[in-house]
Design a protein around this motif. Structure first.
Motif, short mmCIF file in Angstrom:
data_model
loop_
_atom_site.label_atom_id
_atom_site.label_comp_id
_atom_site.label_asym_id
_atom_site.label_seq_id
_atom_site.Cartn_x
_atom_site.Cartn_y
_atom_site.Cartn_z
N GLY A 155 51.36 31.00 50.79
CA GLY A 155 50.57 31.45 49.65
C GLY A 155 49.08 31.34 49.85
N GLN A 156 48.61 31.39 51.10
CA GLN A 156 47.19 31.18 51.37
C GLN A 156 46.50 32.43 51.92
OE1 GLN A 156 47.11 27.92 54.12
NE2 GLN A 156 47.70 26.41 52.58
N VAL A 157 47.16 33.57 51.88
CA VAL A 157 46.57 34.77 52.46
C VAL A 157 45.51 35.33 51.52
CG1 VAL A 157 47.01 37.12 53.22
CG2 VAL A 157 48.63 35.31 53.76
N ARG A 158 44.28 35.35 51.96
CA ARG A 158 43.20 35.97 51.20
C ARG A 158 42.02 36.22 52.13
NH1 ARG A 158 41.01 31.09 47.26
NH2 ARG A 158 39.89 29.91 48.84
N LEU A 159 41.13 37.06 51.69
CA LEU A 159 39.96 37.38 52.50
C LEU A 159 39.05 36.16 52.61
CD1 LEU A 159 39.15 40.85 50.93
CD2 LEU A 159 40.23 40.42 53.14
N LYS A 160 38.39 36.05 53.74
CA LYS A 160 37.47 34.94 53.95
C LYS A 160 36.22 35.12 53.10
CE LYS A 160 37.45 35.75 58.34
NZ LYS A 160 37.20 35.72 59.80
N PRO A 161 35.66 34.05 52.56
CA PRO A 161 34.43 34.18 51.78
C PRO A 161 33.24 34.53 52.67
CG PRO A 161 35.00 31.86 52.06
CD PRO A 161 36.16 32.66 52.61
N ARG A 162 32.25 35.16 52.07
CA ARG A 162 31.00 35.46 52.78
C ARG A 162 30.15 34.19 52.88
NH1 ARG A 162 29.51 41.04 53.91
NH2 ARG A 162 31.26 42.31 53.23
N PRO A 163 29.19 34.17 53.81
CA PRO A 163 28.27 33.03 53.88
C PRO A 163 27.53 32.85 52.55
CG PRO A 163 28.04 34.44 55.81
CD PRO A 163 28.93 35.17 54.85
N LEU A 396 26.55 38.23 50.04
CA LEU A 396 26.48 39.24 48.99
C LEU A 396 26.13 38.53 47.69
CD1 LEU A 396 29.67 41.34 49.88
CD2 LEU A 396 27.29 42.00 50.25
N THR A 397 24.96 37.90 47.68
CA THR A 397 24.60 36.96 46.63
C THR A 397 24.63 37.57 45.25
OG1 THR A 397 23.20 35.84 48.25
CG2 THR A 397 22.88 35.28 45.93
N GLU A 398 23.92 38.72 45.07
CA GLU A 398 23.86 39.30 43.73
C GLU A 398 25.22 39.84 43.29
OE1 GLU A 398 22.68 42.63 46.58
OE2 GLU A 398 22.46 40.47 46.40
N ILE A 399 26.02 40.32 44.26
CA ILE A 399 27.37 40.81 43.93
C ILE A 399 28.24 39.65 43.44
CG2 ILE A 399 29.41 41.96 44.83
CD1 ILE A 399 26.87 43.71 44.77
N GLU A 400 28.27 38.58 44.22
CA GLU A 400 29.12 37.44 43.86
C GLU A 400 28.65 36.79 42.56
OE1 GLU A 400 29.30 34.85 47.22
OE2 GLU A 400 30.59 36.21 48.38
N SER A 401 27.34 36.79 42.31
CA SER A 401 26.82 36.22 41.07
C SER A 401 27.36 36.98 39.86
CB SER A 401 25.29 36.27 41.08
OG SER A 401 24.76 35.76 39.87
N LEU A 402 27.44 38.30 39.94
CA LEU A 402 27.97 39.10 38.84
C LEU A 402 29.47 38.91 38.69
CD1 LEU A 402 25.95 42.37 39.57
CD2 LEU A 402 25.70 40.93 37.52
N VAL A 403 30.21 38.85 39.81
CA VAL A 403 31.66 38.69 39.74
C VAL A 403 32.01 37.33 39.14
CG1 VAL A 403 33.80 38.62 41.07
CG2 VAL A 403 32.03 40.26 41.68
#
Length: 615
Positions: A155-163, A396-403
């Motif tokens: 149950g650990q399959v997911r995309l890696k986070p961005r820096p 993707l700072t501004e993207i992740e901030s909105l999400v």
């Protein structure tokens, strides 16, 4: 898995057992460089001969600690291979049966020890480039696939986070970066390194490893290179290999992303491989860090059009500028890919044919959807020139901030960027190199694409829809807002967030420092264009009217030191539109330090998100 596990002094009379350790730490592998013969200098994985009374797992972990100073835990047997070396007469000099053990890192950083000359962590793509033995490369790819399958079962399959740069940018160092000096340095690097290196990389990709084709692409004579052909030949071959890896990874990505039956782990692995390959190819421009500057490579392969050529394509639109961005009667069908789990929720992609044939590419956008949010508001985000956020493992700072605030974000790939690049050109080059024709083609596509994506957003969620854009993306968003009066209501935005925006195509092209870094002002003048000739096209490039929305929902972030998209132009828009003063954030920064400053103080992004959530 070493190609041999020792240096036998005499010919063997039977196979011997060796062990290799495939050690993973997140998405990276432990590699060692051999320090002794045979194969001295070659990259491999920790390994050696199994000792009497020692289990395979014990041997793998011992070799890992001895050769690299890393402690690991054995997960299981991966595979077994034979390493057989024959002499010139065909006789067997040595034969090792090597059993590879898959391991997970527990502690320690790589430090060369025992008979290793160096030790390091490497991504799978980096390992492919470093390792010479094809069998070892095959084993590492096998390990990666099996590891993804194991993680899926767990149950650990997911995309890696961005820096994540937020923590760093909120230190005193981050506040130091977000100042005008950063703009001067950025422009100097852009002019002296980034643009010539990007032009050189585009030429190298088009050359497919051929030195003469590379020189022809750059319009330089091979004899002026002096002693460089040896280095350059190797570099061109490397880039040709990276290009092919990226092509194959992207093809596999598209095949699996649109599949409804492929295992999730395989789809996630395909996305990671695609992004790794794209990032490796994109960052290979570093190979030309000095070459472009020393050889005086131009920033663009210029193709400035004549006035007549621009009139032929866009004259009718100019004559009826109110309908210049009218949407097709039948909007295209949007295809969606599989949704992949991520740290923030899910990621997936949408694509559809562009309404502007001149860009010759379908529109692609990556959709970031927050977890556990029903009918989230949506932000359609437009990036600036030369930016390729979905082709680099960057933040993707501004993207992740909105999400993280509960908003869905649609990150659009601009025409001639990312997977929409034109062969032989770098990201955004066609738009700049053929201004004003390129800019008009770009806007004709991008403005209507944002409308199509807005309708999709409303069809898939009942939340409000906002547009955000930075630099040329902001110019596109504001232009779309002022031309959306003829569009269906479902295609119009509820709110705008504009970073470092301006108006006046002639001011930007002749007076903006970004255009001067390209040499666009000189190229236009040489082709007979002046400010008066460019200003004629303002109805198709500038927000000459008011947006078809409540301007109380417009937010702007401007830099008072911005001379790329001049600050005065952004101020003029805010006043003419009647944007509330509290929503016009003016900072004592320039074009590049404004985005850096948002990582220090993201209040404008938070205000915009709160408004969308409230609508």
């Amino acid at each position: 898995m070493p190609e041999d596990s020792g240096s036998p002094k005499a010919r063997m009379d039977r196979p011997r057992i060796g062990v290799g350790a495939v050690v993973w730490r997140d998405d990276r592998l432990l590699l060692i460089q051999r320090g002794k013969a045979p194969q001295a200098g070659q990259w491999s994985i920790p390994g050696g001969s199994q000792e009497l009374g020692e289990t395979l797992f014990e041997a793998a972990l011992r070799e890992t600690l001895e050769e690299a100073g890393v402690e690991a835990e054995a997960v299981g047997i991966l595979t077994a291979v034979d390493s057989i070396h024959r002499d010139a007469d065909g006789g067997v000099e040595w034969h090792y049966t090597i059993i590879d053990v898959e391991c997970e890192w527990r502690s320690g950083e790589p430090v060369a020890g025992d008979d290793a000359a160096a030790a390091r962590w490497a991504t799978l793509e980096e390992a492919d480039a470093l390792i010479e033995w094809p069998e070892l490369r095959r084993v590492l790819h096998l390990s990666a696939r099996q590891r993804h399958q194991r993680q899926r079962r767990q149950g650990q399959v997911r995309l890696k986070p961005r820096p994540d740069l937020m923590r760093l940018m909120r230190t005193p160092l981050g506040r130091l970066v977000a100042r005008p000096w950063f703009d001067g340095m950025s422009l100097a690097l852009l002019r002296g390194w980034f643009l010539p290196a990007s032009r050189s990389l585009a030429a190298a990709i088009a050359a497919e490893g051929d030195l003469h084709r590379f020189c022809a692409e750059l319009e330089i004579a091979p004899e002026v290179l002096g002693k460089r052909p040896l280095w350059l030949g190797r570099t061109l071959r490397d880039i040709s290999r990276l290009t092919e890896q990226h092509r194959q990874a992207d093809a596999e990505w598209q095949r699996l992303l649109f599949s409804t039956t492929a295992p999730l782990a395989d789809v996630v692995a395909a996305e990671e491989a695609r992004l790794d390959a794209a990032s490796a190819l994109t960052t290979s421009r570093l190979r030309f860090a000095l070459f472009g500057n020393n050889r005086k490579i131009p920033a663009c392969r210029w193709a400035i059009p004549t006035v007549a050529e621009v009139d032929d394509r866009h004259g009718a639109r100019l004559a009826d500028s109110e309908n210049a961005y009218r949407l097709p009667d039948l909007l295209p069908v949007i295809e969606e890919t599989r949704r992949l789990p991520s740290e923030l929720g899910t990621d997936h992609w949408v694509t559809f044919p562009s309404p502007e044939p001149a860009v010759a590419s379908a529109c692609w956008a990556r959709v970031f959807t927050p977890a556990d949010v029903v009918n989230p508001p949506t932000v359609v985000h437009l990036h600036g020139v030369c930016m390729e956020p979905d082709h680099l493992r960057g933040p993707l700072t501004e993207i992740e901030s909105l999400v993280r605030r509960g908003l869905r974000v649609v990150l659009v790939e601009a025409p001639w960027h990312g997977r929409r690049k034109r062969h032989g050109s770098y990201a955004g080059e066609p738009m700049v190199a053929s201004t004003p024709l390129g800019a008009l083609d770009h806007l004709s596509a991008a403005v209507r694409e944002v409308a199509i994506l807005t309708r999709w957003a409303r069809q898939t969620s009942t939340g409000a829809v906002g547009w955000s854009g930075i630099s040329f993306g902001a110019l596109t968003a504001q232009l779309a807002a002022t031309h959306s009066g003829s569009w269906p209501a479902a295609c119009r935005p509820d709110a705008l967030l504009l970073f470092t925006t301006s108006e006046g195509i002639e001011d930007i092209a002749f007076g903006g420092s970004f255009a001067r870094a390209f040499g666009l002002d000189r190229a236009l003048a040489a082709a007979g264009w002046d400010e008066a000739a460019l200003s004629r096209w303002r109805p198709l490039t500038d927000p000459v009217g008011r947006p078809e929305m409540d301007t109380g929902n417009v937010f702007m972030v401007l830099g008072s030191k911005d001379d790329v998209t001049p600050f005065a132009g952004g101020q003029a828009i805010a006043r003419r539109w009647g944007v509330p003063e509290a929503q016009v954030h003016v900072r004592p920064q320039g074009h590049f330090s404004v985005p850096a400053g948002l990582m220090v103080d993201g209040a404008p992004i938070a205000d915009f998100a709160e408004r969308l959530l409230a609508l």
